[in-house]
Scaffold this motif. Sequence first.
Motif, PDB file in Angstrom:
ATOM      1  N   ASP A 164      34.300 -53.359  83.646  1.00 33.68           N
ATOM      2  CA  ASP A 164      32.986 -52.860  83.246  1.00 33.68           C
ATOM      3  C   ASP A 164      33.059 -51.924  82.055  1.00 33.68           C
ATOM      4  N   ASP A 165      34.239 -51.441  81.704  1.00 34.46           N
ATOM      5  CA  ASP A 165      34.385 -50.574  80.538  1.00 34.46           C
ATOM      6  C   ASP A 165      34.731 -51.347  79.271  1.00 34.46           C
ATOM      7  N   GLY A 166      34.679 -52.685  79.329  1.00 35.89           N
ATOM      8  CA  GLY A 166      34.948 -53.500  78.147  1.00 35.89           C
ATOM      9  C   GLY A 166      36.408 -53.777  77.894  1.00 35.89           C
ATOM     10  N   THR A 167      37.294 -53.386  78.817  1.00 36.39           N
ATOM     11  CA  THR A 167      38.718 -53.645  78.643  1.00 36.39           C
ATOM     12  C   THR A 167      39.113 -54.948  79.337  1.00 36.39           C
ATOM     13  N   VAL A 168      40.248 -55.460  78.892  1.00 41.85           N
ATOM     14  CA  VAL A 168      40.859 -56.622  79.520  1.00 41.85           C
ATOM     15  C   VAL A 168      42.296 -56.255  79.847  1.00 41.85           C
ATOM     16  N   ARG A 169      42.644 -56.402  81.106  1.00 40.31           N
ATOM     17  CA  ARG A 169      44.001 -56.120  81.547  1.00 40.31           C
ATOM     18  C   ARG A 169      44.676 -57.415  81.989  1.00 40.31           C
ATOM     19  N   PHE A 170      45.979 -57.475  81.793  1.00 45.56           N
ATOM     20  CA  PHE A 170      46.746 -58.662  82.133  1.00 45.56           C
ATOM     21  C   PHE A 170      47.733 -58.321  83.236  1.00 45.56           C
ATOM     22  N   ALA A 171      47.882 -59.245  84.169  1.00 44.97           N
ATOM     23  CA  ALA A 171      48.751 -59.000  85.321  1.00 44.97           C
ATOM     24  C   ALA A 171      49.530 -60.266  85.652  1.00 44.97           C
ATOM     25  N   THR A 172      50.609 -60.053  86.376  1.00 41.63           N
ATOM     26  CA  THR A 172      51.415 -61.158  86.906  1.00 41.63           C
ATOM     27  C   THR A 172      51.277 -61.153  88.422  1.00 41.63           C
ATOM     28  N   LEU A 173      50.899 -62.293  88.977  1.00 39.94           N
ATOM     29  CA  LEU A 173      50.762 -62.447  90.433  1.00 39.94           C
ATOM     30  C   LEU A 173      51.421 -63.764  90.822  1.00 39.94           C
ATOM     31  N   GLY A 174      52.729 -63.750  90.805  1.00 44.55           N
ATOM     32  CA  GLY A 174      53.469 -64.976  91.075  1.00 44.55           C
ATOM     33  C   GLY A 174      54.477 -64.816  92.185  1.00 44.55           C
ATOM     34  N   PHE A 175      55.403 -65.757  92.233  1.00 41.64           N
ATOM     35  CA  PHE A 175      56.421 -65.768  93.281  1.00 41.64           C
ATOM     36  C   PHE A 175      57.768 -66.087  92.642  1.00 41.64           C
ATOM     37  N   GLU A 176      58.802 -65.536  93.249  1.00 41.49           N
ATOM     38  CA  GLU A 176      60.169 -65.786  92.799  1.00 41.49           C
ATOM     39  C   GLU A 176      60.919 -66.485  93.929  1.00 41.49           C
ATOM     40  N   ALA A 177      61.534 -67.618  93.615  1.00 47.57           N
ATOM     41  CA  ALA A 177      62.281 -68.390  94.607  1.00 47.57           C
ATOM     42  C   ALA A 177      63.752 -68.397  94.222  1.00 47.57           C
ATOM     43  N   THR A 178      64.615 -68.032  95.153  1.00 51.87           N
ATOM     44  CA  THR A 178      66.060 -68.068  94.960  1.00 51.87           C
ATOM     45  C   THR A 178      66.698 -68.734  96.180  1.00 51.87           C
ATOM     46  N   ALA A 179      67.968 -69.007  96.056  1.00 52.75           N
ATOM     47  CA  ALA A 179      68.711 -69.614  97.161  1.00 52.75           C
ATOM     48  C   ALA A 179      69.708 -68.595  97.715  1.00 52.75           C
ATOM     49  N   THR A 180      69.811 -68.552  99.040  1.00 52.42           N
ATOM     50  CA  THR A 180      70.744 -67.649  99.712  1.00 52.42           C
ATOM     51  C   THR A 180      71.627 -68.459 100.649  1.00 52.42           C
ATOM     52  N   ALA A 181      72.926 -68.376 100.435  1.00 52.82           N
ATOM     53  CA  ALA A 181      73.850 -69.098 101.307  1.00 52.82           C
ATOM     54  C   ALA A 181      73.813 -68.503 102.713  1.00 52.82           C
ATOM     55  N   GLN A 182      74.089 -69.336 103.679  1.00 50.68           N
ATOM     56  CA  GLN A 182      74.022 -68.888 105.063  1.00 50.68           C
ATOM     57  C   GLN A 182      75.013 -67.762 105.321  1.00 50.68           C
ATOM     58  N   ALA A 183      76.161 -67.817 104.648  1.00 49.92           N
ATOM     59  CA  ALA A 183      77.191 -66.801 104.862  1.00 49.92           C
ATOM     60  C   ALA A 183      76.774 -65.447 104.286  1.00 49.92           C
ATOM     61  N   ARG A 184      75.810 -65.437 103.371  1.00 47.19           N
ATOM     62  CA  ARG A 184      75.407 -64.186 102.738  1.00 47.19           C
ATOM     63  C   ARG A 184      74.052 -63.686 103.231  1.00 47.19           C
ATOM     64  N   MET A 185      73.599 -64.241 104.323  1.00 45.56           N
ATOM     65  CA  MET A 185      72.308 -63.811 104.850  1.00 45.56           C
ATOM     66  C   MET A 185      72.384 -62.366 105.315  1.00 45.56           C
ATOM     67  N   PRO A 186      71.375 -61.528 104.964  1.00 50.43           N
ATOM     68  CA  PRO A 186      71.392 -60.134 105.417  1.00 50.43           C
ATOM     69  C   PRO A 186      71.073 -60.044 106.918  1.00 50.43           C
ATOM     70  N   THR A 187      71.341 -58.895 107.466  1.00 47.45           N
ATOM     71  CA  THR A 187      71.049 -58.656 108.882  1.00 47.45           C
ATOM     72  C   THR A 187      69.690 -57.975 109.018  1.00 47.45           C
ATOM     73  N   GLY A 188      69.206 -57.938 110.212  1.00 52.50           N
ATOM     74  CA  GLY A 188      67.954 -57.257 110.486  1.00 52.50           C
ATOM     75  C   GLY A 188      66.726 -58.087 110.214  1.00 52.50           C
ATOM     76  N   LEU A 189      66.876 -59.402 110.151  1.00 50.52           N
ATOM     77  CA  LEU A 189      65.739 -60.282 109.904  1.00 50.52           C
ATOM     78  C   LEU A 189      64.836 -60.353 111.125  1.00 50.52           C
ATOM     79  N   SER A 190      63.557 -60.489 110.870  1.00 44.57           N
ATOM     80  CA  SER A 190      62.611 -60.691 111.972  1.00 44.57           C
ATOM     81  C   SER A 190      61.986 -62.069 111.816  1.00 44.57           C
ATOM     82  N   ALA A 191      61.821 -62.763 112.918  1.00 46.06           N
ATOM     83  CA  ALA A 191      61.334 -64.135 112.902  1.00 46.06           C
ATOM     84  C   ALA A 191      59.827 -64.177 112.698  1.00 46.06           C
ATOM     85  N   LEU A 192      59.392 -65.078 111.831  1.00 47.08           N
ATOM     86  CA  LEU A 192      57.975 -65.367 111.645  1.00 47.08           C
ATOM     87  C   LEU A 192      57.590 -66.648 112.379  1.00 47.08           C
ATOM     88  N   THR A 193      58.370 -67.692 112.120  1.00 44.59           N
ATOM     89  CA  THR A 193      58.221 -68.970 112.822  1.00 44.59           C
ATOM     90  C   THR A 193      59.624 -69.481 113.097  1.00 44.59           C
TER      91      THR A 193
END
Length: 875
Positions: free
Chosen positions: A145-174
């Motif tokens: 409403d003040d006449g400005t335009v702002r730019f943002a990033t709203l994305g996702f980052e996908a990486t691969a994690t080997a099973q041997a390097r999985m961190p501890t303390g995970l909580s299950a979602l599904t």
Amino acid sequence: MSDSQAISQTQERAASARKRRMTTRASVKIGERVAGGVITVGGLMVIVAVLGIMVFLFRVVAPLMAGGEMHGSVRHQLATPAPVVWVNGDEFQTLSTVLSSDGTALTYHLPTGTEISREVLDFEGATVTAISGTLERDRVALGFDDGTVRFATLGFEATATAQARMPTGLSALTMRDQRLEGRVFTRVGSGDFRTLSALSELRTVEQISDEAIIALDYRIGGTPERPIIAFATVDAQGQVRVSRSRVQINMMTGDETVTTTTTDLPPIGLQGDEQVTGILLSGNADRVLISSDGGFIYRYDLRNLDAASMAERRRVADDGIAVTAMTFLTAEDALVVGTERGDVMVYFRLQTGTGTTTDGRELVRARTHASMPASVTDISEAQRSKEFVVTDAEGNVWVYHSTSDQVLMRMSRSGALGAETQAMIFPRGNGVLLAAETGEVEGWQYSQAHPEVTLKVLFGKIWYEGYNQPEYIWQSTAGTDLAEPKYSLVPLIFGTFKAAFYAMIFAVPIALMAAIYTSEFVDKRVRGTVKPMMEMMESLPTVVLGFIAALVLAPLVEEWIGAVLLGFFALPMGLMIGAFLWQTLPAQMALKYDGFPKFTLMGVSILVTAWIASRLGVTLEQLLFYGDFKQWTTGRIGTGTPFMFLILLPLSYFVTAWAFRKQFGHHYRDLISGMDRSRAGMVDAGRWIALLGIAMILSYAVAALLTLIGYDPRGSFIDSYQQRNALVVGFIMAFAVIPNIYTLAEDALNSVPGHLRAASLACGATPWQTARWVVLPTAASGVFSAVMMGMGRAVGETMIVVMAAGNTPIMEWNIFSGLRTLSANIAIELPEAVKDGTNYRVLFLAALTLFIMTFVINTGAELIRQRFRKRAFNL
């Protein structure tokens, strides 16, 4: 034993032997039964094999016509502190981020609704009044409403994690997903884990106006090192601006330097109380489109930004019907428009040459899709296809496919209908995500394997992006994934018939005349030599013939096109000259040397005239085609008279000969009947030359008359010359088909009973009259079968067409242009087609179409052959 007794016993033994010979041995009976059984089983196996092939083709093709399948849906109420203005989801349908008007970016687990992370972007107290994002939805521009335009990033980052390097303390979602510190870990097929996390960042701020931004669109171009950000805005005063920001990234430090230039565009020119409802900016910032509640779209021409102009004002809805939503499809050649009446339309910007716009282009309605039940509130395009999702005021959420003009999915919201919503199609095109301003989100997961294919797409005219009208087009792949695939089989069917047509034009007369000649007019010794040689031609591999056609014949024909055209007339004339020369010989000499000497004379005569044609080719091109045949075919020089003269010459000769026979036939026969053979032959040759001269005059006169009334063959069956064309295909395919037709037709002619020939000759008929009126009608069923067998070979031919036809799936009868047949298309594209993909299944549909075509042709041919056979049976 007396002589009489011995004779009697001998006669009894002879009679007994004769009786024994009258009975069939058991071994013969068994052999016949075994042979009959083997033949029966073999025939049944052939039928089963053919049916099996057809069933297999149907099974591969059937999924093309299958509808979509819904796999499930989710609905969550998120704890958002302010109205939701943007939503994004990852391609795996695991995470989604919603942005609230106060800057809160909430990321949640899509299947369960569990909050994963929450970040707040500092809007410094400004209120969001407009928002837009890139096609991938991960880069967002917000107007305030003040006449400005702002730019943002709203994305996702996908990486691969080997099973041997999985961190501890995970909580299950599904059972599949686990979470930890803003990350979600998903087990994949290899046993490792895909790790997803949200990226939320506020980037730069630009002061564009002193008034509130009411409409905004945003595009990113350039390169990753030097991106160009372009955005267009409309403020509360109706001022339209286009801004371009150049971003330079220091590759060493990562620091960004942004340079923005803003240009005010001319006034929109709204009528009365008409209000702006939306804005669109093209990716290369060459045009801006403004929609209004008056039913209009205003288009700016920005090719020269310093001299931007209002190019077009186009009504796209009825008077008083507002345009409530619009968006580009991928490639930005198609504009989807939605109205408050529920209309969903697609417009193309076409170069029509109109004088009503400043750039000669105008928006043309190309498609009218099924209307929504209520006013359209939002339209969002897919990232990788021509699909888009539309929502309306009654909560209907429909997924359309633009090219195939069909509604793929129909869903309905289950929440409150009063809240504003926006929807998106997931990047893989297998689901829709909808978010309401109240924080309610709904997601649907579905599958639609082949949305771009319908019967109309396969066999009807479709108005494709970039074309001025609906057309039949085959173009399964393009230089970019943004282009819509075109799967019309009609150009391929047309190319198949075109190749067969031109091949049969050359093959049938030569093969049948050769069969009649060797069957009825030459010595048996000549026939015994010629026929095996013709049959040996059939053993030549078609790939070798295609190689010769592409690398030898096509360049040769292009260089000697004048001689080739002259050869069509020189070769028959050479045969006629040889025949007249033979007629001038005394009867005794003709009988003595009938056989190979006669055959040799005909061959030498044809070769001499062919040599003369090759020497006169350039002269012909100079006389008739103004010195350049290829330029003449384009219509740039000359008229159509020369070519029509050549085309009409055979017909003119037949008309002239028929008229002479009707008026002077009896007198002429009486005249030459009293002459000796040599003199009669010379007189007949003179008659032929005279008739040929009259025919040439008649042909040129008719051709000139056609030119005078405005007819020109160029642009129809004669057009621009391409090196690999139907003429070359016709030549070489005829060479492959002639042995087949010749052999079968010659066998059919020779199977005619000799007493029919003898009876005709005894009644005073000449050998030619006997062949024409007795032998040929009797053998008509066999001759017709020979022609149809040759046509079947031409329709199914692959390698010659692949190598010599240019593989251009166009629909024109131009003999000097290329073509693409069904079989050639399968051979070219099937090795590269993805198994079970759309192109893969459409290629199998092409095979099924070819199968059905040959089946119908052969069935019709068999019915006709049976009729010929019944007529000949009475003889």
